[in-house]
Design an enzyme around this catalytic site. Structure first.
Site, PDB file in Angstrom:
ATOM      1  N   GLY A 177      56.805  78.604 -23.256  1.00 44.18           N
ATOM      2  CA  GLY A 177      55.780  78.097 -24.165  1.00 44.18           C
ATOM      3  C   GLY A 177      55.326  79.244 -25.055  1.00 44.18           C
ATOM      4  O   GLY A 177      55.674  79.343 -26.229  1.00 44.18           O
ATOM      5  N   ARG A 228      40.844  82.410 -25.421  1.00 44.11           N
ATOM      6  CA  ARG A 228      41.526  83.259 -24.431  1.00 44.11           C
ATOM      7  C   ARG A 228      40.809  84.577 -24.146  1.00 44.11           C
ATOM      8  O   ARG A 228      40.729  84.984 -22.982  1.00 44.11           O
ATOM      9  CB  ARG A 228      42.978  83.501 -24.832  1.00 44.11           C
ATOM     10  CG  ARG A 228      43.819  82.200 -24.809  1.00 44.11           C
ATOM     11  CD  ARG A 228      45.298  82.467 -25.016  1.00 44.11           C
ATOM     12  NE  ARG A 228      45.886  83.197 -23.904  1.00 44.11           N
ATOM     13  CZ  ARG A 228      46.213  84.472 -23.932  1.00 44.11           C
ATOM     14  NH1 ARG A 228      46.035  85.181 -25.023  1.00 44.11           N
ATOM     15  NH2 ARG A 228      46.723  85.049 -22.868  1.00 44.11           N
ATOM     16  N   CYS A 284      27.518  80.736 -30.073  1.00 44.61           N
ATOM     17  CA  CYS A 284      26.305  81.207 -29.415  1.00 44.61           C
ATOM     18  C   CYS A 284      26.551  81.550 -27.957  1.00 44.61           C
ATOM     19  O   CYS A 284      26.052  80.873 -27.047  1.00 44.61           O
ATOM     20  CB  CYS A 284      25.202  80.172 -29.571  1.00 44.61           C
ATOM     21  SG  CYS A 284      24.792  79.931 -31.300  1.00 44.61           S
TER      22      CYS A 284
HETATM   23  C1  LIG Z   1      52.453  76.552 -18.766  1.00 43.71           C
HETATM   24  C2  LIG Z   1      53.774  76.248 -18.197  1.00 43.71           C
HETATM   25  C3  LIG Z   1      54.926  76.760 -18.788  1.00 43.71           C
HETATM   26  C4  LIG Z   1      54.897  77.692 -19.959  1.00 43.71           C
HETATM   27  O1  LIG Z   1      54.351  78.925 -19.668  1.00 43.71           O
HETATM   28  P1  LIG Z   1      54.366  80.075 -20.782  1.00 43.71           P
HETATM   29  O2  LIG Z   1      53.671  81.201 -20.141  1.00 43.71           O
HETATM   30  O3  LIG Z   1      53.638  79.548 -21.955  1.00 43.71           O
HETATM   31  O4  LIG Z   1      55.788  80.360 -21.102  1.00 43.71           O
HETATM   32  C5  LIG Z   1      56.137  76.383 -18.259  1.00 43.71           C
HETATM   33  N1  LIG Z   1      56.223  75.557 -17.187  1.00 43.71           N
HETATM   34  C6  LIG Z   1      55.122  75.044 -16.601  1.00 43.71           C
HETATM   35  C7  LIG Z   1      55.283  74.152 -15.454  1.00 43.71           C
HETATM   36  C8  LIG Z   1      53.875  75.376 -17.075  1.00 43.71           C
HETATM   37  O5  LIG Z   1      52.798  74.883 -16.468  1.00 43.71           O
END
Ligand SMILES: *Cc1c(COP(=O)(O)O)cnc(C)c1O
Length: 434
Positions: A292, A330, A361
């Site tokens: 991701g 984050r 705030c």
């Molecule tokens: C969040 C998640 C990902 C992606 O993680 P990244 O750190 O964004 O690469 C992949 N697989 C599962 C099951 C997740 O929950």
């Protein structure tokens, strides 16, 4: 100057994103603004695919869309031949709206609702990633009701803690995700699924965490998954066809970060799976990954306009921008670090340490502790590498509208998510009739 953007400065000395002048973007679409360099997204998906092609294994690069979900993003992922992970009816709906091929969708989550499973079954998603026993029963109910069948994978917790911030750990034994291995839960889940003619068992999944820098955790997880697959072949006469090692490949946020290229992690994972499979005379399975952050993180920029400033003698000044924890939570949520540059003059010498404060705030609404040049109100700052878990975690806290999102590529920019209006902020509100 930040070396990341050396090649992204145009003739007038402004930062460019996807070949578009960032100051033009800020002027035209306003700030705070989220901008993606689409080419960079494409490039990373292709880099992952290339590794698998070179290693000649069956694979899927499944974009974990919780990092940034939008119709336009699913379109790009689909165009690049990626699969995708969704974790809610909302993400699935967005993927549907984008025309994303449903057979390339995996549905994840530790508490999928009956309605969500029903939607997944009716839309024929490619795989349900089963997380727990309750879900096996719920899914069975839904499949019977719809007289349907579906592909499933079992998510396990391999008991591996990758070295990362605590909140990002999901693979250790004490986790809310997946079936435990040592206690025999995973074996029992396998038996249940194999006994269910409506569920087609494809294989095993593990996701050990996020923003991981060490190869070691992935290699251990990959080896563990093969070990389980081998034991399932021996004890349950079941041969897994797919091994999914999840995502979590770390990216560079600040100068101190020195991650491997995301595709290097994948190389190591493939090597481990190949050698562990060979050792056990196990057929090399399809290898799936779920990146991701590494796909969208480095491609994203948040543009802000500089506003007020607070100087206290002897202390680091607070410099405030027009966004903050509503568009990027984050830093407040898990002390995530970012770098910011002066978009209208990235080469200007840094002269000061500042707390880059948001406008929300909360004292904790500090986007970054960073070094900046001399800046004045109206200057545009760009926070780098904000593409993952930024907009996707955005909120309307303090009733601030969420920013617009722009895709920039080959010198062209397009709004892919409109900025929320004040009217949008109240469109769900109903007056209370007393
Ligand atoms: C969040 C998640 C990902 C992606 O993680 P990244 O750190 O964004 O690469 C992949 N697989 C599962 C099951 C997740 O929950």
């Amino acid at each position: 100057m930040n070396s990341q953007v050396t090649n992204q400065i145009n003739q007038v000395g402004h930062l460019t994103i996807g070949g578009v002048d960032s100051i033009d973007l800020a002027r035209e679409y306003g700030t705070p603004l989220v901008v993606y360099d689409v080419n960079q997204i494409r490039h990373q998906i292709r880099a992952f695919k290339k590794v698998f092609e070179e290693e000649q294994v069956d694979y899927a690069v499944s974009y974990a869309s919780k990092a940034f979900a939008a119709i336009a993003m699913y379109q790009v992922a689909s165009e690049e031949g990626a699969s995708t992970d969704v974790v809610s009816a909302g993400e699935l709906y967005t993927a549907l709206k984008a025309g994303f091929p449903m057979e390339r969708v995996s549905f994840h989550g530790n508490n999928k609702s009956k309605a969500e499973l029903e939607m997944a079954v009716k839309k024929h998603v490619g795989k349900i990633m089963i997380d727990n026993f309750y879900e096996i029963d719920l899914l069975n109910e839904v499949l019977e009701k719809n007289n349907s069948e579906i592909n499933v994978m079992l998510r396990v917790t391999p008991g591996i803690s990758a070295h990362t911030h605590e909140y990002d750990q999901t693979g250790q034994v004490d986790s809310k995700f997946g079936f435990d291995i040592e206690s025999g839960q995973a074996d029992l889940a396998l038996e249940k699924v194999l006994a269910n003619p409506r569920m087609h068992m494809l294989g095993l999944h593990a996701h050990i965490g996020s923003q991981i820098f060490e190869l070691n955790g992935f290699e251990m997880a990959a080896a563990k998954l093969i070990e389980i697959a081998v034991s399932w072949r021996k004890n349950h006469d079941y041969t897994a066809q797919v091994i999914n090692v999840g995502g979590g490949f770390g990216i560079k946020y600040v100068a101190e970060d020195h991650p491997l290229k995301p595709e290097e992690f994948v190389k190591a994972i493939i090597k481990t799976i190949k050698s562990e499979a060979a050792k056990n005379n196990f057929p090399i399975p399809e290898i799936d990954i779920e990146p991701g952050r590494s796909i969208v993180g480095p491609a994203g920029y948040n543009l802000y306009t500089v506003g007020s400033r607070k100087d206290v003698p002897g202390l680091i000044p607070y410099l405030a921008v027009d966004g903050g924890m509503g568009d990027n939570i984050r830093p407040a949520l898990y002390q995530a670090k970012y770098e910011a540059i002066l978009a209208n003059d990235p080469r200007k010498k840094t002269i000061q340490k500042v707390h880059l404060a948001g406008k929300y705030c909360e004292s904790g609404d500090i986007l970054a502790d960073t070094e900046l040049p001399d800046v004045k109100p109206g200057d545009i700052l760009a926070m780098l590498d904000t593409g993952a878990y930024g907009y996707s975690m955005a909120s309307n806290y303090n009733r601030n509208p969420r920013p617009a999102v722009v895709f920039a590529e080959n010198g062209q920019a397009q709004v892919v998510i409109k900025r929320e209006s004040l009217m949008d902020l109240v469109h769900l509100d109903q007056s209370y009739n007393v």
